[in-house]
Design a protein around this motif. Structure first.
Motif, PDB file in Angstrom:
ATOM      1  N   TYR A  37      -8.450  57.019 128.533  1.00 19.01           N
ATOM      2  CA  TYR A  37      -7.832  58.139 129.247  1.00 19.01           C
ATOM      3  C   TYR A  37      -8.226  59.474 128.608  1.00 19.01           C
ATOM      4  O   TYR A  37      -8.656  60.399 129.287  1.00 19.01           O
ATOM      5  N   PHE A  38      -8.095  59.576 127.281  1.00 23.50           N
ATOM      6  CA  PHE A  38      -8.355  60.851 126.613  1.00 23.50           C
ATOM      7  C   PHE A  38      -9.838  61.163 126.475  1.00 23.50           C
ATOM      8  O   PHE A  38     -10.206  62.308 126.225  1.00 23.50           O
ATOM      9  N   THR A  68     -14.019  68.083 118.179  1.00 24.42           N
ATOM     10  CA  THR A  68     -14.011  69.546 118.084  1.00 24.42           C
ATOM     11  C   THR A  68     -12.676  70.124 118.562  1.00 24.42           C
ATOM     12  O   THR A  68     -11.967  69.485 119.346  1.00 24.42           O
ATOM     13  N   PRO A  69     -12.368  71.344 118.144  1.00 21.54           N
ATOM     14  CA  PRO A  69     -11.143  71.988 118.625  1.00 21.54           C
ATOM     15  C   PRO A  69     -11.197  72.300 120.121  1.00 21.54           C
ATOM     16  O   PRO A  69     -10.157  72.347 120.780  1.00 21.54           O
ATOM     17  N   GLU A  70     -12.385  72.477 120.670  1.00 20.47           N
ATOM     18  CA  GLU A  70     -12.523  72.730 122.103  1.00 20.47           C
ATOM     19  C   GLU A  70     -12.036  71.527 122.916  1.00 20.47           C
ATOM     20  O   GLU A  70     -11.417  71.695 123.972  1.00 20.47           O
ATOM     21  N   GLU A  71     -12.319  70.336 122.420  1.00 21.36           N
ATOM     22  CA  GLU A  71     -11.864  69.131 123.113  1.00 21.36           C
ATOM     23  C   GLU A  71     -10.342  69.020 123.089  1.00 21.36           C
ATOM     24  O   GLU A  71      -9.721  68.620 124.070  1.00 21.36           O
ATOM     25  N   VAL A  72      -9.744  69.419 121.983  1.00 21.23           N
ATOM     26  CA  VAL A  72      -8.286  69.430 121.876  1.00 21.23           C
ATOM     27  C   VAL A  72      -7.709  70.410 122.903  1.00 21.23           C
ATOM     28  O   VAL A  72      -6.740  70.103 123.592  1.00 21.23           O
ATOM     29  N   GLN A  73      -8.332  71.583 123.013  1.00 21.21           N
ATOM     30  CA  GLN A  73      -7.863  72.578 123.982  1.00 21.21           C
ATOM     31  C   GLN A  73      -7.997  72.061 125.415  1.00 21.21           C
ATOM     32  O   GLN A  73      -7.155  72.353 126.261  1.00 21.21           O
ATOM     33  N   ASN A  74      -9.059  71.284 125.692  1.00 21.21           N
ATOM     34  CA  ASN A  74      -9.219  70.682 127.016  1.00 21.21           C
ATOM     35  C   ASN A  74      -8.015  69.804 127.361  1.00 21.21           C
ATOM     36  O   ASN A  74      -7.517  69.835 128.485  1.00 21.21           O
ATOM     37  N   VAL A  75      -7.550  69.038 126.386  1.00 23.89           N
ATOM     38  CA  VAL A  75      -6.395  68.159 126.601  1.00 23.89           C
ATOM     39  C   VAL A  75      -5.141  68.982 126.833  1.00 23.89           C
ATOM     40  O   VAL A  75      -4.358  68.711 127.745  1.00 23.89           O
TER      41      VAL A  75
END
Length: 106
Positions: A37-38, A68-75
């Protein structure tokens, strides 16, 4: 040798782990399903879903590690996150290494 050690230490500090804490996970969801899912938001490095030794069931929360922090922000930009009809509760966490905690408290 001291210079090589300093380079290794600096490299470790730059590799921060960006995590999402996920709660309210349905009992029927597995770590494989969470990772799948993630992964739509970025590269999932790890999904840690702790189990209760006495019951054998997972504890209904987990940590997801991204690259990356960008992927965290995407979530975090998507809301709500729903798996098997249940809304997941998400919180961003940046874990600090023990060496970083000591230097900040001094």
């Amino acid at each position: 040798m001291a210079a090589a050690s300093a380079v290794r230490t600096a490299g470790r500090r730059s590799r921060r782990l960006f995590d999402i804490f996920v709660a309210e996970i349905p009992w029927t969801v597995s770590s494989k399903e969470l990772k799948e899912y993630f992964s739509q938001f970025g590269s999932v490095q790890r999904c840690q879903l702790p189990f209760n030794r006495d019951t054998g069931f997972h504890r209904r929360y987990c940590w997801i590690k991204f690259s990356t922090p960008e992927e965290v922000q995407n979530v975090l930009q998507k809301d709500p996150h729903i798996l098997e009809g249940s809304k997941l509760a998400l919180k961003q966490q940046i874990h600090r290494r023990r060496s970083q905690r000591k230097s900040q408290s001094e």
